[in-house]
Design an enzyme around this catalytic site. Structure first.
Site, PDB file in Angstrom:
ATOM      1  N   ASN A  70       0.841  -1.200   0.000  1.00  0.00           N
ATOM      2  CA  ASN A  70       0.000   0.000   0.000  1.00  0.00           C
ATOM      3  C   ASN A  70       0.872   1.245   0.000  1.00  0.00           C
ATOM      4  OD1 ASN A  70       0.588   0.797   2.834  1.00  0.00           O
ATOM      5  ND2 ASN A  70      -0.382  -1.171   3.249  1.00  0.00           N
ATOM      6  N   ILE A 118      -3.258  -7.281  14.471  1.00  0.00           N
ATOM      7  CA  ILE A 118      -2.233  -6.940  15.473  1.00  0.00           C
ATOM      8  C   ILE A 118      -2.834  -6.127  16.622  1.00  0.00           C
ATOM      9  CG2 ILE A 118      -0.027  -5.756  15.859  1.00  0.00           C
ATOM     10  CD1 ILE A 118       0.655  -6.325  12.934  1.00  0.00           C
ATOM     11  N   LYS A 135     -12.222  -3.088  18.737  1.00  0.00           N
ATOM     12  CA  LYS A 135     -10.897  -3.640  19.055  1.00  0.00           C
ATOM     13  C   LYS A 135     -10.505  -3.415  20.513  1.00  0.00           C
ATOM     14  CE  LYS A 135      -9.367  -3.252  14.325  1.00  0.00           C
ATOM     15  NZ  LYS A 135      -8.522  -4.196  13.628  1.00  0.00           N
TER      16      LYS A 135
END
Ligand SMILES: Cc1cc2nc3c(=O)[nH]c(=O)nc-3n(C[C@H](O)[C@H](O)[C@H](O)COP(=O)(O)O)c2cc1C
Length: 404
Positions: free
Chosen positions: A212, A309, A343
């Site tokens: 990216n 992660i 998250k």
């Protein structure tokens, strides 16, 4: 009223012989306006560019020119000057001076002062882009950084010699800002910070990969800002073309899986984790051993999800204060808040990408930062300044969550 941390500081400004020496005059004016006392030391070459009288008038102090000055040295002038300084700032710093400093030469007043001080030393390099990129200069800079000398800039842009590239001295106002940060430091003193930065590369075959547009600039700027705020920093970086910042530990990785391993295995040993990397969400299910040949028709690559992660770090028992990033093209606040909740992280810094200003490859950015019960807007600014503002905010939230 905002009282600058530079106020009442004693700044020894070293001016060396480069075209940018004229900008040092403005620097003296700005520093004095902030309330600092400034004494100027010039190299012999600097005097070919600007006269001592200019600095004498602006600093309201005598300018110091030679090491072997019988009147001053009867009282060990160079030692008392070195002791007087709270910081030695060399702006502009020529390639020549940087080399002499690395060698530890004491062949003129300024170089001797740098050897005879325990004050922090800051360099603002200014030179032609090829001089800056030269392996000798780069090696000298890295070595000086390893010894704890701070380097402000240089910036990229048009140069006095007509070339365009890295090597311009930072503007005086930016040098003042960064200096203020040095005096302010301590917001993260004694803490350990883990930062992941840059893109990941997901291999398709030995020559192709999916990646990216992340440049790593934001993560690297955060690493430097955290370090300046007194933290011990570990930086886990995907492939970028930026010089490695001076951090406690630098880990280079390529794939999302490698970044996951590097971050998750270290997170528990850190107080704060900042996930500024643009980690690939998907990776090819298999990597071809040899180059995939061109085919006549369409082809498919089977992608599988990479490990998350941020969620893994947030789920750790006794894990660090966790800060995520969200790069979105639309509905920035909605997605950022969803990510914050989903998250279970402490804070999220969202930026809009795909605009004309800011985002991935740009030197500047703006952020909208959210946490449970609060939010703050950090306006469009160079990533270096934005990083310092974000580190300040992270320190504030970290200390609010973990009162002493
Ligand atoms: C017109 C001119 C401009 C210069 N500009 C620079 C410069 O921007 N940066 C640099 O590193 N050296 C520059 N130099 C070379 C330095 O002046 C030279 O290396 C000198 O020895 C530096 O001495 P000092 O480091 O003791 O000040 C320039 C030289 C000239 C003649």
């Amino acid at each position: 009223m905002h009282l600058s941390t530079t106020a009442q500081k004693q700044i020894l400004l070293g001016v060396t012989g480069g075209i940018a020496a004229y900008k040092a005059a403005e620097l003296v004016r700005l520093l004095r306006a902030e309330g600092a006392a400034v004494r100027v030391v010039m190299t012999q070459a600097a005097r070919a560019f600007v006269t001592p009288l200019t600095f004498e008038a602006l600093s309201n102090e005598p300018v110091h020119l030679t090491l072997l000055d019988a009147t001053e040295e009867s009282a060990m002038g160079h030692i008392s000057l070195a002791r007087w300084a709270n910081v030695i700032l060399i702006a502009p710093a020529t390639a020549d001076f940087i080399a002499r400093l690395r060698l530890g030469l004491a062949d003129d007043l300024l170089a001797t002062l740098c050897l005879a001080t325990d004050a922090p030393i800051v360099l603002a390099p200014a030179m032609n882009r090829l001089m800056w990129e030269n392996a000798a200069t780069q090696e000298n800079i890295r070595c000086l950084q390893d010894r704890g000398i701070r380097v402000f800039g240089p910036a990229a842009g048009e140069q006095a010699c007509g070339e365009v590239g890295w090597g311009r001295m930072l503007e005086p106002v930016e040098i003042c800002n960064q200096l203020e940060w040095i005096f302010q430091n301590g917001a993260l003193a004694g803490l350990t910070v883990l930062i992941s930065a840059g893109p990941t590369r997901e291999p398709i075959d030995p020559v192709r990969y999916i990646s990216n547009r992340s440049s790593g600039r934001m993560g690297y700027a955060l690493a430097q800002a955290a370090q300046e705020a007194g933290a011990a920093v570990s930086l886990v970086s995907g492939p970028v073309s930026l010089p490695a910042p001076r951090v406690q530990e630098m880990v280079s990785v390529e794939r999302a899986e490698e970044m996951y391993q590097a971050v998750v295995s270290r997170a528990i040993y850190h107080d704060i984790y900042i996930g500024a990397a643009a980690v690939a969400d998907y990776t090819p299910a298999t990597v071809a051993i040899s180059k995939i040949k061109k085919q006549t028709g369409e082809t498919m690559i089977h992608l599988i999800k990479t490990p998350d992660i941020l969620s893994a770090v947030a789920a750790l028992e006794d894990g660090p204060f966790t800060v995520g990033f969200a790069a979105e093209t639309d509905r920035v606040e909605d997605y950022a808040r969803q990510k914050l909740a989903a998250k279970c992280i402490d804070m999220i810094a969202a930026n809009r990408v795909g605009q004309t200003r800011g985002g991935f490859e740009s030197h500047e950015n703006a952020l909208q930062v959210y946490w449970n019960g609060g939010q703050r807007t950090l306006e469009m600014a160079p990533k270096t300044r934005l990083a310092r503002q974000l580190i300040e905010l992270i320190a504030e939230r970290y200390h609010a969550k973990n009162p002493a």
